[in-house]
Motif scaffolding. Structure first.
Motif, PDB file in Angstrom:
ATOM      1  N   GLY A  23      -6.165  -6.523 -13.003  1.00 34.48           N
ATOM      2  CA  GLY A  23      -5.120  -5.902 -12.347  1.00 34.48           C
ATOM      3  C   GLY A  23      -4.909  -4.501 -13.325  1.00 34.48           C
ATOM      4  N   SER A  24      -4.498  -3.429 -12.489  1.00 34.82           N
ATOM      5  CA  SER A  24      -4.718  -2.539 -12.688  1.00 34.82           C
ATOM      6  C   SER A  24      -3.921  -0.966 -12.375  1.00 34.82           C
ATOM      7  N   THR A  25      -3.452  -0.153 -13.001  1.00 37.66           N
ATOM      8  CA  THR A  25      -2.889   1.044 -12.319  1.00 37.66           C
ATOM      9  C   THR A  25      -3.499   1.198 -10.998  1.00 37.66           C
ATOM     10  N   ASP A  26      -4.573   1.266 -10.453  1.00 35.58           N
ATOM     11  CA  ASP A  26      -5.331   1.574  -8.726  1.00 35.58           C
ATOM     12  C   ASP A  26      -4.439   0.631  -7.976  1.00 35.58           C
ATOM     13  N   THR A  27      -4.853  -0.959  -8.124  1.00 37.24           N
ATOM     14  CA  THR A  27      -3.937  -1.605  -7.606  1.00 37.24           C
ATOM     15  C   THR A  27      -2.565  -2.229  -8.319  1.00 37.24           C
ATOM     16  N   GLY A  28      -1.646  -1.772  -8.761  1.00 38.64           N
ATOM     17  CA  GLY A  28      -0.853  -1.736  -9.607  1.00 38.64           C
ATOM     18  C   GLY A  28      -0.463  -3.059 -10.200  1.00 38.64           C
ATOM     19  N   GLY A  29      -1.120  -3.609 -10.900  1.00 36.06           N
ATOM     20  CA  GLY A  29      -1.294  -5.113 -10.726  1.00 36.06           C
ATOM     21  C   GLY A  29      -1.007  -5.932 -10.782  1.00 36.06           C
ATOM     22  N   CYS A  30      -0.041  -6.922 -11.413  1.00 42.86           N
ATOM     23  CA  CYS A  30       1.332  -8.228 -10.798  1.00 42.86           C
ATOM     24  C   CYS A  30       2.513  -7.394 -11.072  1.00 42.86           C
ATOM     25  N   ILE A  31       2.579  -6.348 -10.891  1.00 42.48           N
ATOM     26  CA  ILE A  31       4.160  -5.728  -9.695  1.00 42.48           C
ATOM     27  C   ILE A  31       3.916  -5.210  -8.765  1.00 42.48           C
ATOM     28  N   ASP A  32       4.909  -5.178  -7.854  1.00 42.31           N
ATOM     29  CA  ASP A  32       4.936  -3.980  -6.823  1.00 42.31           C
ATOM     30  C   ASP A  32       5.410  -2.980  -6.744  1.00 42.31           C
ATOM     31  N   LEU A  33       5.020  -1.805  -6.993  1.00 42.57           N
ATOM     32  CA  LEU A  33       5.350  -0.905  -7.492  1.00 42.57           C
ATOM     33  C   LEU A  33       5.461   0.319  -7.329  1.00 42.57           C
ATOM     34  N   VAL A  35       8.789  -1.623  -5.345  1.00 44.71           N
ATOM     35  CA  VAL A  35       9.844  -1.974  -5.683  1.00 44.71           C
ATOM     36  C   VAL A  35      10.061  -1.526  -6.708  1.00 44.71           C
ATOM     37  N   PHE A  36       8.980  -1.361  -7.956  1.00 41.09           N
ATOM     38  CA  PHE A  36       9.366  -1.516  -9.217  1.00 41.09           C
ATOM     39  C   PHE A  36       8.606   0.272  -9.982  1.00 41.09           C
ATOM     40  N   PRO A  37       8.195   1.064  -9.374  1.00 37.20           N
ATOM     41  CA  PRO A  37       7.959   3.252  -9.348  1.00 37.20           C
ATOM     42  C   PRO A  37       8.242   3.147 -10.897  1.00 37.20           C
ATOM     43  N   HIS A  38       8.408   2.915 -11.219  1.00 42.23           N
ATOM     44  CA  HIS A  38       9.301   3.300 -12.996  1.00 42.23           C
ATOM     45  C   HIS A  38       8.470   2.678 -13.715  1.00 42.23           C
ATOM     46  N   THR A  39       7.463   1.126 -13.672  1.00 36.71           N
ATOM     47  CA  THR A  39       6.698   0.916 -14.592  1.00 36.71           C
ATOM     48  C   THR A  39       5.934   1.733 -15.207  1.00 36.71           C
ATOM     49  N   ALA A  40       6.081   1.844 -16.661  1.00 33.66           N
ATOM     50  CA  ALA A  40       5.806   2.423 -17.649  1.00 33.66           C
ATOM     51  C   ALA A  40       4.053   2.053 -17.888  1.00 33.66           C
ATOM     52  N   VAL A  41       3.374   2.948 -18.127  1.00 32.67           N
ATOM     53  CA  VAL A  41       1.875   3.008 -18.537  1.00 32.67           C
ATOM     54  C   VAL A  41       1.636   3.143 -20.078  1.00 32.67           C
ATOM     55  N   ASP A  42       0.528   2.294 -20.662  1.00 29.14           N
ATOM     56  CA  ASP A  42       0.824   3.155 -21.830  1.00 29.14           C
ATOM     57  C   ASP A  42      -0.899   3.944 -21.951  1.00 29.14           C
ATOM     58  N   ARG A  43      -0.704   4.212 -23.360  1.00 25.42           N
ATOM     59  CA  ARG A  43      -1.850   5.284 -23.911  1.00 25.42           C
ATOM     60  C   ARG A  43      -3.059   4.681 -23.561  1.00 25.42           C
ATOM     61  N   ASN A  44      -3.755   4.585 -22.751  1.00 32.74           N
ATOM     62  CA  ASN A  44      -5.307   3.191 -21.822  1.00 32.74           C
ATOM     63  C   ASN A  44      -4.771   3.242 -21.055  1.00 32.74           C
ATOM     64  N   GLY A  45      -3.891   3.840 -20.332  1.00 35.55           N
ATOM     65  CA  GLY A  45      -4.082   3.825 -18.903  1.00 35.55           C
ATOM     66  C   GLY A  45      -3.697   2.366 -18.386  1.00 35.55           C
TER      67      GLY A  45
END
Length: 92
Positions: A23-33, A35-45
């Protein structure tokens, strides 16, 4: 702060790439963005770890974390840099 079961309840293993751990920030990983649009991203993206209120059996210095990138979890020292997702109780 939510417990492990609460955090696990918002993981969606059916999302693209989540089951394979890719999962990645492109696919949304394992969370529905949506529904949860402010899920934080770390310094590695990547989606960083989120603390739970659940203590670890290892030591009182450890607590459980959830990773929305791949739906995994782990027990880490409490001084480890992770994010916090707050919850509130609701009464009808």
């Amino acid at each position: 702060m939510p417990g492990m079961h609460e955090l696990f309840s918002i993981i969606d293993k059916t999302r693209p790439g989540c089951a394979e751990g890719a999962g990645s920030t492109d696919t949304g990983g394992c969370i529905d963005l949506q529904v949860f649009p402010h899920t934080a991203v770390d310094r590695n993206g990547d989606f960083g770890g989120y603390w739970s209120s659940s203590p670890s059996e290892r030591s009182s210095e450890f607590a459980w974390s959830i990773y929305f990138r791949f739906g995994g979890h782990g027990s880490y020292f409490k001084y480890h840099n992770n994010y916090v997702r707050l919850v509130r109780s609701f009464q009808i």
